[in-house]
Design a protein around this motif. Structure first.
Motif, PDB file in Angstrom:
ATOM      1  N   THR A 219      13.851  -8.756  -5.209  1.00  0.00           N
ATOM      2  CA  THR A 219      14.249  -7.996  -6.398  1.00  0.00           C
ATOM      3  C   THR A 219      13.632  -8.590  -7.660  1.00  0.00           C
ATOM      4  OG1 THR A 219      16.237  -9.323  -6.839  1.00  0.00           O
ATOM      5  CG2 THR A 219      16.471  -7.438  -5.324  1.00  0.00           C
ATOM      6  N   GLY A 220      13.096  -9.788  -7.534  1.00  0.00           N
ATOM      7  CA  GLY A 220      12.479 -10.457  -8.680  1.00  0.00           C
ATOM      8  C   GLY A 220      13.440 -11.245  -9.537  1.00  0.00           C
ATOM      9  N   ASP A 238       5.646 -21.336  -3.386  1.00  0.00           N
ATOM     10  CA  ASP A 238       4.537 -20.690  -4.087  1.00  0.00           C
ATOM     11  C   ASP A 238       4.232 -19.323  -3.462  1.00  0.00           C
ATOM     12  OD1 ASP A 238       4.331 -22.832  -5.794  1.00  0.00           O
ATOM     13  OD2 ASP A 238       2.684 -23.792  -4.697  1.00  0.00           O
ATOM     14  N   ARG A 239       4.241 -19.250  -2.152  1.00  0.00           N
ATOM     15  CA  ARG A 239       3.956 -17.982  -1.486  1.00  0.00           C
ATOM     16  C   ARG A 239       5.006 -16.934  -1.835  1.00  0.00           C
ATOM     17  NH1 ARG A 239       5.750 -15.341   2.976  1.00  0.00           N
ATOM     18  NH2 ARG A 239       4.296 -13.859   3.947  1.00  0.00           N
ATOM     19  N   ALA A 245       5.893 -11.537  -7.152  1.00  0.00           N
ATOM     20  CA  ALA A 245       5.208 -11.082  -8.365  1.00  0.00           C
ATOM     21  C   ALA A 245       4.381  -9.827  -8.086  1.00  0.00           C
ATOM     22  CB  ALA A 245       4.311 -12.192  -8.905  1.00  0.00           C
ATOM     23  N   LEU A 246       3.780  -9.739  -6.903  1.00  0.00           N
ATOM     24  CA  LEU A 246       3.020  -8.545  -6.539  1.00  0.00           C
ATOM     25  C   LEU A 246       3.954  -7.346  -6.380  1.00  0.00           C
ATOM     26  CD1 LEU A 246       0.441  -7.081  -5.695  1.00  0.00           C
ATOM     27  CD2 LEU A 246       0.794  -7.971  -3.365  1.00  0.00           C
ATOM     28  N   VAL A 247       5.114  -7.566  -5.776  1.00  0.00           N
ATOM     29  CA  VAL A 247       6.102  -6.490  -5.635  1.00  0.00           C
ATOM     30  C   VAL A 247       6.535  -5.988  -7.003  1.00  0.00           C
ATOM     31  CG1 VAL A 247       8.427  -5.912  -4.819  1.00  0.00           C
ATOM     32  CG2 VAL A 247       6.916  -7.301  -3.383  1.00  0.00           C
ATOM     33  N   PRO A 258      11.802  -3.455  -8.234  1.00  0.00           N
ATOM     34  CA  PRO A 258      11.125  -4.209  -7.183  1.00  0.00           C
ATOM     35  C   PRO A 258      11.809  -4.068  -5.817  1.00  0.00           C
ATOM     36  CG  PRO A 258      11.247  -5.521  -9.169  1.00  0.00           C
ATOM     37  CD  PRO A 258      12.083  -4.301  -9.415  1.00  0.00           C
ATOM     38  N   GLY A 259      13.137  -4.054  -5.809  1.00  0.00           N
ATOM     39  CA  GLY A 259      13.845  -3.901  -4.546  1.00  0.00           C
ATOM     40  C   GLY A 259      13.513  -2.581  -3.868  1.00  0.00           C
TER      41      GLY A 259
END
Length: 344
Positions: A219-220, A238-239, A245-247, A258-259
């Motif tokens: 969801t960010g 980090d991954r 961040a891409l989502v 984002p969700g």
């Protein structure tokens, strides 16, 4: 909400499943749950959107989840597909946990009483205990089906080879087979693609995905690094930050949350058949946000960006079997002209 058949059965379920793990709260382990009033609001919002597939477990809410679900479906019990699970326990008693026939029979009787029903629609083995013989499990579950206490059986959190072994045994002996699997699956956890999802596709098993938002990370809301104390116990790797961040970026392009974008990826992942996300929420707004994924469709480019950024390392033997040199050797140098897709 649309509907579909679940695996190798005539069971009709909604395209989203409501996870009731957050229903109920106690003073011990299950302090993160929702009270009965909020749980009712979440349930009503899901059913008003057309959902009929409800997933709970013997252990959720220390039993309170099953009680609440039973209360909520009472007005129209036959409309709902009720799923619950056995094997896990919070009692700290060796005899009251695991996948044995003894514990299976104990749990199903308690679940029936808590749910206030005569029959459970879909009964899951919750977690593989690595001790009980598969023959004992399959015979016990078949007895529950024969007795009319369970309509269908399924299995969660178990190695693919044990699941396929169980279904082969059931097919040979005329017992009830597993019709579905439940796996952890999200943009941050796609390793089920190594064996579990291909197996489900080949055996025509329904697939449900738990934690499709990776505990809320997708969801960010944890990107600011202030996750501790808000349900995020470990710092993001980090991954995880890169993928999340891409989502978030793709969600901005779509004009959704984002969700919703993360759930849309799972709903559009059809390589292994349809995957049903299990959406769970502690609050009504969280549930409403999840339901919004039904109106979101990723473009081919957006889907491919997420696919490439999150592709799992399949490991041996999958990696070597996909190598062009190996495929040329086993397909007579015609790998580029051979379609190896096989329907279940």
């Amino acid at each position: 909400m649309r509907y579909k058949l679940f695996g190798r059965s005539g069971l009709r379920v909604s395209e989203l499943c409501l996870g009731a793990m957050t229903f109920g709260r106690d003073d011990g382990f299950w302090q993160f749950g929702s009270d009965s009033a909020e749980s009712r609001k979440i349930f009503d919002a899901f059913t008003n959107a057309g959902g009929n597939f409800i997933d709970t477990a013997f252990v959720y809410g220390n039993g309170r989840s099953e009680e609440l679900v039973g209360d909520f479906v009472r007005a129209d019990r036959d409309h709902f597909v009720l799923a619950t699970k056995y094997s896990s326990s919070l009692e700290g008693d060796l005899s009251k946990s695991g996948t044995s026939r003894k514990n299976m029979m104990r749990c199903v009787e308690q679940s029936l009483r808590r749910l206030k029903v005569d029959c459970i629609d879909l009964y899951w083995l919750h977690v593989w205990d690595d001790t009980t013989p598969i023959e004992e499990i399959m015979r016990g579950l078949d007895d529950l089906v024969s007795a009319g206490k369970v309509n269908y059986i399924a299995i969660s959190d178990t190695p693919a080879w044990q699941i396929s072994r169980g279904n082969m045994l059931a097919d040979l002996r005329g017992w009830a087979p597993f019709i579905g699997i439940q796996v952890e699956y999200s943009l941050l956890e796609r390793t089920a693609e190594r064996d579990l999802l291909p197996m489900a596709h080949a055996l025509d098993l329904g697939i449900t995905a738990w934690s499709p938002l990776a505990g809320g990370m997708l969801t960010g809301k944890f990107l600011d690094g202030k996750g501790e104390g808000r349900g995020q116990h470990q710092p993001m790797t980090d991954r995880q930050r890169t993928v999340t961040a891409l989502v978030v970026e793709i969600a901005r392009e779509l004009g959704c949350t984002p969700g919703q974008a993360a759930l849309a990826f799972i709903r559009q992942q059809d390589r292994f058949g349809t995957i049903t996300p299990i959406i769970g929420a502690r609050t009504l707004p969280q549930l409403q946000d999840n339901l919004g994924c039904l109106a979101v469709t990723l473009s081919p480019d957006q889907w491919q960006r997420l696919e490439q950024a999150t592709a799992p390392d399949l490991g041996f033997p999958h990696a070597i079997l996909q190598a062009p040199m190996i495929r040329d050797m086993v397909l007579g140098g015609q790998s580029d002209r051979f379609d190896n897709h096989r329907a279940p």
